[in-house]
Design a protein around this motif. Structure first.
Motif, PDB file in Angstrom:
ATOM      1  N   LEU A  79       0.706  -1.354  -0.140  1.00  0.00           N
ATOM      2  CA  LEU A  79      -0.111   0.164  -0.053  1.00  0.00           C
ATOM      3  C   LEU A  79       0.758   1.331   0.026  1.00  0.00           C
ATOM      4  O   LEU A  79       2.074   1.100   0.568  1.00  0.00           O
ATOM      5  N   SER A  80       0.548   2.133  -0.878  1.00  0.00           N
ATOM      6  CA  SER A  80       1.473   3.357  -0.799  1.00  0.00           C
ATOM      7  C   SER A  80       0.547   4.551  -0.962  1.00  0.00           C
ATOM      8  O   SER A  80      -0.499   4.537  -1.878  1.00  0.00           O
ATOM      9  N   LEU A  81       0.869   5.549  -0.149  1.00  0.00           N
ATOM     10  CA  LEU A  81       0.077   6.904  -0.151  1.00  0.00           C
ATOM     11  C   LEU A  81       0.959   7.908  -1.093  1.00  0.00           C
ATOM     12  O   LEU A  81       2.134   7.853  -0.810  1.00  0.00           O
ATOM     13  N   HIS A  82       0.253   8.740  -1.796  1.00  0.00           N
ATOM     14  CA  HIS A  82       0.728   9.495  -2.718  1.00  0.00           C
ATOM     15  C   HIS A  82       0.619  11.119  -2.028  1.00  0.00           C
ATOM     16  O   HIS A  82      -0.224  11.599  -2.233  1.00  0.00           O
ATOM     17  N   ARG A  83       1.514  11.510  -1.261  1.00  0.00           N
ATOM     18  CA  ARG A  83       1.414  12.730  -0.633  1.00  0.00           C
ATOM     19  C   ARG A  83       1.706  13.813  -1.680  1.00  0.00           C
ATOM     20  O   ARG A  83       2.478  13.753  -2.439  1.00  0.00           O
ATOM     21  N   SER A  84       0.892  14.759  -1.401  1.00  0.00           N
ATOM     22  CA  SER A  84       1.100  16.382  -2.121  1.00  0.00           C
ATOM     23  C   SER A  84       1.380  17.360  -1.378  1.00  0.00           C
ATOM     24  O   SER A  84       1.134  17.055  -0.173  1.00  0.00           O
ATOM     25  N   LEU A  91      -2.596  18.572   6.669  1.00  0.00           N
ATOM     26  CA  LEU A  91      -2.776  17.413   7.714  1.00  0.00           C
ATOM     27  C   LEU A  91      -1.595  17.368   8.369  1.00  0.00           C
ATOM     28  O   LEU A  91      -0.190  17.652   8.037  1.00  0.00           O
ATOM     29  N   ASP A  92      -1.529  16.994   9.852  1.00  0.00           N
ATOM     30  CA  ASP A  92      -0.612  16.831  10.750  1.00  0.00           C
ATOM     31  C   ASP A  92       0.058  15.540  10.308  1.00  0.00           C
ATOM     32  O   ASP A  92      -0.463  14.694   9.717  1.00  0.00           O
ATOM     33  N   HIS A  93       1.613  15.554  10.160  1.00  0.00           N
ATOM     34  CA  HIS A  93       2.458  14.391   9.654  1.00  0.00           C
ATOM     35  C   HIS A  93       2.060  13.230  10.544  1.00  0.00           C
ATOM     36  O   HIS A  93       2.233  12.126   9.934  1.00  0.00           O
ATOM     37  N   ALA A  94       1.721  13.202  11.603  1.00  0.00           N
ATOM     38  CA  ALA A  94       1.429  12.067  12.488  1.00  0.00           C
ATOM     39  C   ALA A  94       0.180  11.242  11.941  1.00  0.00           C
ATOM     40  O   ALA A  94      -0.097  10.034  12.212  1.00  0.00           O
ATOM     41  N   ARG A 146      -4.486  -1.158  -8.184  1.00  0.00           N
ATOM     42  CA  ARG A 146      -5.750  -0.568  -8.139  1.00  0.00           C
ATOM     43  C   ARG A 146      -5.249   0.518  -7.317  1.00  0.00           C
ATOM     44  O   ARG A 146      -4.657   0.655  -6.256  1.00  0.00           O
ATOM     45  N   ARG A 147      -5.802   1.734  -7.908  1.00  0.00           N
ATOM     46  CA  ARG A 147      -5.747   3.041  -7.294  1.00  0.00           C
ATOM     47  C   ARG A 147      -7.099   3.779  -6.804  1.00  0.00           C
ATOM     48  O   ARG A 147      -8.233   3.338  -7.085  1.00  0.00           O
ATOM     49  N   GLY A 148      -6.779   4.620  -5.962  1.00  0.00           N
ATOM     50  CA  GLY A 148      -8.035   5.275  -5.271  1.00  0.00           C
ATOM     51  C   GLY A 148      -7.570   6.601  -4.348  1.00  0.00           C
ATOM     52  O   GLY A 148      -6.607   6.912  -4.562  1.00  0.00           O
ATOM     53  N   SER A 149      -8.521   6.988  -3.761  1.00  0.00           N
ATOM     54  CA  SER A 149      -8.371   8.403  -3.132  1.00  0.00           C
ATOM     55  C   SER A 149      -9.114   8.198  -1.850  1.00  0.00           C
ATOM     56  O   SER A 149     -10.214   7.972  -1.645  1.00  0.00           O
ATOM     57  N   LEU A 150      -8.423   8.651  -0.721  1.00  0.00           N
ATOM     58  CA  LEU A 150      -9.169   9.022   0.577  1.00  0.00           C
ATOM     59  C   LEU A 150      -9.670  10.643   0.333  1.00  0.00           C
ATOM     60  O   LEU A 150      -8.703  11.555  -0.351  1.00  0.00           O
ATOM     61  N   VAL A 151     -10.792  10.870   0.410  1.00  0.00           N
ATOM     62  CA  VAL A 151     -11.315  12.314   0.199  1.00  0.00           C
ATOM     63  C   VAL A 151     -11.549  12.967   1.522  1.00  0.00           C
ATOM     64  O   VAL A 151     -12.347  12.334   2.368  1.00  0.00           O
ATOM     65  N   PHE A 152     -11.032  14.162   1.576  1.00  0.00           N
ATOM     66  CA  PHE A 152     -11.043  15.033   2.817  1.00  0.00           C
ATOM     67  C   PHE A 152     -11.720  16.215   2.659  1.00  0.00           C
ATOM     68  O   PHE A 152     -11.628  16.638   1.322  1.00  0.00           O
ATOM     69  N   LYS A 153     -12.324  16.871   3.717  1.00  0.00           N
ATOM     70  CA  LYS A 153     -12.808  18.353   3.403  1.00  0.00           C
ATOM     71  C   LYS A 153     -12.218  18.903   4.460  1.00  0.00           C
ATOM     72  O   LYS A 153     -12.187  18.498   5.703  1.00  0.00           O
ATOM     73  N   GLN A 154     -11.452  19.942   4.240  1.00  0.00           N
ATOM     74  CA  GLN A 154     -10.919  21.062   5.333  1.00  0.00           C
ATOM     75  C   GLN A 154     -11.265  22.472   4.744  1.00  0.00           C
ATOM     76  O   GLN A 154     -10.824  22.922   3.761  1.00  0.00           O
ATOM     77  N   ARG A 160      -7.701  15.691  -1.864  1.00  0.00           N
ATOM     78  CA  ARG A 160      -7.623  14.005  -2.110  1.00  0.00           C
ATOM     79  C   ARG A 160      -6.182  13.494  -1.734  1.00  0.00           C
ATOM     80  O   ARG A 160      -5.242  14.056  -2.275  1.00  0.00           O
ATOM     81  N   LEU A 161      -6.335  12.188  -1.101  1.00  0.00           N
ATOM     82  CA  LEU A 161      -4.875  11.719  -0.726  1.00  0.00           C
ATOM     83  C   LEU A 161      -4.920  10.360  -1.515  1.00  0.00           C
ATOM     84  O   LEU A 161      -5.565   9.454  -1.154  1.00  0.00           O
ATOM     85  N   PRO A 162      -4.142  10.512  -2.553  1.00  0.00           N
ATOM     86  CA  PRO A 162      -4.246   9.283  -3.652  1.00  0.00           C
ATOM     87  C   PRO A 162      -3.475   8.068  -3.084  1.00  0.00           C
ATOM     88  O   PRO A 162      -2.400   8.424  -2.297  1.00  0.00           O
ATOM     89  N   PHE A 163      -3.749   6.863  -3.173  1.00  0.00           N
ATOM     90  CA  PHE A 163      -3.315   5.600  -2.757  1.00  0.00           C
ATOM     91  C   PHE A 163      -3.214   4.584  -3.954  1.00  0.00           C
ATOM     92  O   PHE A 163      -3.854   4.887  -4.692  1.00  0.00           O
ATOM     93  N   GLU A 164      -2.434   3.547  -3.808  1.00  0.00           N
ATOM     94  CA  GLU A 164      -2.595   2.413  -4.595  1.00  0.00           C
ATOM     95  C   GLU A 164      -2.227   1.354  -3.935  1.00  0.00           C
ATOM     96  O   GLU A 164      -1.452   1.343  -2.908  1.00  0.00           O
TER      97      GLU A 164
END
Length: 180
Positions: A79-84, A91-94, A146-154, A160-164
Protein backbone atom coordinates in the motif's frame (compact mmCIF):
# COMPACT_ATOMS: atom_id res chain seq x y z
CA UNK A 1 -17.13 8.13 -10.15
CA UNK A 2 -19.48 9.15 -7.36
CA UNK A 3 -18.06 9.43 -3.88
CA UNK A 4 -18.91 6.47 -1.68
CA UNK A 5 -18.98 7.63 1.92
CA UNK A 6 -16.70 5.52 4.08
CA UNK A 7 -16.71 2.53 1.73
CA UNK A 8 -14.39 0.81 -0.67
CA UNK A 9 -16.20 -0.87 -3.55
CA UNK A 10 -15.26 -3.43 -6.17
CA UNK A 11 -14.95 -6.48 -3.97
CA UNK A 12 -14.34 -4.52 -0.78
CA UNK A 13 -17.21 -3.32 1.37
CA UNK A 14 -15.74 -1.97 4.56
CA UNK A 15 -17.18 0.82 6.68
CA UNK A 16 -14.39 3.16 7.70
CA UNK A 17 -16.39 5.79 9.60
CA UNK A 18 -15.77 4.44 13.11
CA UNK A 19 -12.06 3.90 12.49
CA UNK A 20 -11.56 7.32 10.96
CA UNK A 21 -13.55 9.09 13.68
CA UNK A 22 -11.34 7.40 16.25
CA UNK A 23 -8.18 8.41 14.36
CA UNK A 24 -9.19 12.00 13.66
CA UNK A 25 -11.78 12.79 16.30
CA UNK A 26 -14.81 14.88 15.51
CA UNK A 27 -14.20 17.68 13.04
CA UNK A 28 -13.63 21.05 14.65
CA UNK A 29 -12.90 24.31 12.86
CA UNK A 30 -9.92 23.82 10.55
CA UNK A 31 -9.44 20.09 11.13
CA UNK A 32 -9.89 17.71 8.18
CA UNK A 33 -13.11 15.74 7.86
CA UNK A 34 -12.93 12.51 5.93
CA UNK A 35 -15.73 12.14 3.42
CA UNK A 36 -14.89 8.65 2.17
CA UNK A 37 -12.83 6.55 -0.19
CA UNK A 38 -13.14 6.73 -3.95
CA UNK A 39 -11.67 4.10 -6.25
CA UNK A 40 -10.65 5.24 -9.72
CA UNK A 41 -12.91 3.75 -12.36
CA UNK A 42 -11.13 1.07 -14.38
CA UNK A 43 -7.95 1.55 -12.34
CA UNK A 44 -7.15 -2.17 -12.15
CA UNK A 45 -4.04 -3.03 -14.08
CA UNK A 46 -1.47 -5.81 -14.29
CA UNK A 47 2.04 -5.07 -13.05
CA UNK A 48 4.82 -7.33 -14.29
CA UNK A 49 7.03 -8.53 -11.45
CA UNK A 50 9.46 -10.55 -13.58
CA UNK A 51 9.62 -12.67 -16.71
CA UNK A 52 11.84 -15.42 -18.01
CA UNK A 53 12.33 -16.84 -21.51
CA UNK A 54 12.73 -20.55 -22.14
CA UNK A 55 14.32 -21.50 -25.49
CA UNK A 56 13.82 -25.13 -26.50
CA UNK A 57 15.68 -26.61 -29.47
CA UNK A 58 14.53 -29.87 -31.01
CA UNK A 59 15.92 -28.98 -34.43
CA UNK A 60 17.89 -32.21 -34.71
CA UNK A 61 15.29 -34.42 -33.04
CA UNK A 62 13.12 -37.01 -34.71
CA UNK A 63 10.63 -37.39 -31.83
CA UNK A 64 8.61 -34.93 -29.76
CA UNK A 65 10.81 -33.48 -27.04
CA UNK A 66 9.26 -32.92 -23.60
CA UNK A 67 10.92 -30.61 -21.13
CA UNK A 68 9.61 -29.96 -17.61
CA UNK A 69 10.57 -26.76 -15.80
CA UNK A 70 9.78 -25.42 -12.33
CA UNK A 71 9.43 -21.70 -11.75
CA UNK A 72 8.86 -19.69 -8.59
CA UNK A 73 8.45 -16.04 -7.74
CA UNK A 74 8.07 -13.96 -4.59
CA UNK A 75 6.33 -10.58 -4.32
CA UNK A 76 4.58 -8.54 -1.64
CA UNK A 77 1.23 -6.88 -1.10
CA UNK A 78 1.91 -3.16 -0.81
CA UNK A 79 0.00 0.00 0.00
CA UNK A 80 1.42 3.38 -0.87
CA UNK A 81 0.05 6.83 -0.16
CA UNK A 82 0.89 9.59 -2.62
CA UNK A 83 1.38 12.75 -0.64
CA UNK A 84 1.15 16.14 -2.26
CA UNK A 85 2.27 19.51 -0.92
CA UNK A 86 -1.38 20.52 -0.57
CA UNK A 87 -2.19 17.46 1.56
CA UNK A 88 1.01 17.76 3.62
CA UNK A 89 0.15 21.36 4.49
CA UNK A 90 -3.41 20.45 5.47
CA UNK A 91 -2.74 17.45 7.68
CA UNK A 92 -0.61 16.73 10.69
CA UNK A 93 2.28 14.44 9.63
CA UNK A 94 1.46 12.06 12.50
CA UNK A 95 -1.84 11.20 10.79
CA UNK A 96 -0.27 9.59 7.70
CA UNK A 97 0.89 6.38 9.43
CA UNK A 98 -2.50 6.12 11.16
CA UNK A 99 -4.37 6.57 7.88
CA UNK A 100 -2.14 3.99 6.21
CA UNK A 101 -2.77 1.54 9.07
CA UNK A 102 -6.52 2.17 8.81
CA UNK A 103 -6.57 1.50 5.07
CA UNK A 104 -4.46 -1.64 5.56
CA UNK A 105 -6.88 -2.88 8.22
CA UNK A 106 -9.84 -2.24 5.92
CA UNK A 107 -8.16 -4.13 3.07
CA UNK A 108 -7.43 -7.04 5.39
CA UNK A 109 -11.09 -7.22 6.45
CA UNK A 110 -12.62 -6.52 3.03
CA UNK A 111 -10.35 -8.44 0.67
CA UNK A 112 -8.31 -10.66 2.96
CA UNK A 113 -5.14 -8.81 1.91
CA UNK A 114 -2.36 -8.49 4.43
CA UNK A 115 -0.22 -5.49 3.50
CA UNK A 116 3.55 -6.11 3.44
CA UNK A 117 2.88 -9.86 3.29
CA UNK A 118 5.30 -11.80 1.06
CA UNK A 119 3.67 -14.19 -1.39
CA UNK A 120 5.56 -17.06 -3.00
CA UNK A 121 4.16 -19.10 -5.87
CA UNK A 122 5.67 -22.08 -7.70
CA UNK A 123 4.55 -23.81 -10.85
CA UNK A 124 5.76 -26.82 -12.88
CA UNK A 125 5.23 -26.60 -16.63
CA UNK A 126 5.83 -29.27 -19.26
CA UNK A 127 6.72 -28.00 -22.73
CA UNK A 128 6.50 -30.17 -25.85
CA UNK A 129 8.50 -29.36 -28.96
CA UNK A 130 7.79 -31.03 -32.30
CA UNK A 131 10.62 -32.81 -34.15
CA UNK A 132 12.77 -30.36 -36.11
CA UNK A 133 11.30 -27.34 -34.26
CA UNK A 134 12.78 -24.60 -32.13
CA UNK A 135 10.35 -22.91 -29.74
CA UNK A 136 10.61 -20.08 -27.25
CA UNK A 137 8.30 -19.54 -24.32
CA UNK A 138 8.05 -16.80 -21.73
CA UNK A 139 6.66 -17.10 -18.21
CA UNK A 140 5.40 -13.80 -16.83
CA UNK A 141 4.75 -13.23 -13.12
CA UNK A 142 2.38 -10.36 -12.38
CA UNK A 143 0.42 -8.61 -9.65
CA UNK A 144 -2.70 -6.43 -9.70
CA UNK A 145 -2.61 -2.70 -8.98
CA UNK A 146 -5.63 -0.62 -7.97
CA UNK A 147 -5.73 3.14 -7.40
CA UNK A 148 -8.04 5.28 -5.30
CA UNK A 149 -8.22 8.31 -3.05
CA UNK A 150 -9.11 9.16 0.50
CA UNK A 151 -11.34 12.22 0.21
CA UNK A 152 -11.08 14.97 2.84
CA UNK A 153 -12.79 18.29 3.41
CA UNK A 154 -10.97 20.98 5.29
CA UNK A 155 -12.12 24.58 5.51
CA UNK A 156 -14.69 23.85 2.76
CA UNK A 157 -11.93 22.69 0.43
CA UNK A 158 -11.92 19.13 -0.92
CA UNK A 159 -8.57 17.38 -0.65
CA UNK A 160 -7.64 13.97 -2.03
CA UNK A 161 -4.94 11.67 -0.73
CA UNK A 162 -4.24 9.26 -3.60
CA UNK A 163 -3.20 5.71 -2.79
CA UNK A 164 -2.55 2.51 -4.65
CA UNK A 165 -2.44 -1.11 -3.63
CA UNK A 166 -0.43 -3.80 -5.36
CA UNK A 167 -1.49 -7.31 -4.46
CA UNK A 168 -1.66 -10.98 -5.44
CA UNK A 169 0.69 -12.99 -7.62
CA UNK A 170 -0.19 -14.93 -10.77
CA UNK A 171 1.56 -16.17 -13.88
CA UNK A 172 0.96 -16.63 -17.58
CA UNK A 173 2.90 -18.44 -20.27
CA UNK A 174 3.40 -17.04 -23.78
CA UNK A 175 4.59 -18.82 -26.89
CA UNK A 176 7.00 -16.46 -28.65
CA UNK A 177 7.38 -16.20 -32.43
CA UNK A 178 10.63 -17.13 -34.14
CA UNK A 179 13.21 -19.74 -33.42
CA UNK A 180 15.52 -20.01 -30.45
Amino acid sequence: MPLIPFMIVGGITVLLAPLLLILLGRPKGGKPRIEGIELDKDSDEDVIVTSEEIPLDNGQGSDVMSSEHEFSCCAGNELSLHRSHEIEMGLDHALFPLLEAGIAKSLRKGMGLEMNERITRSVKIRFNVAPGARNRYRIIWKQQRRRGSLVFKQDRQELRLPFEITYGLSHEVESLPGSA
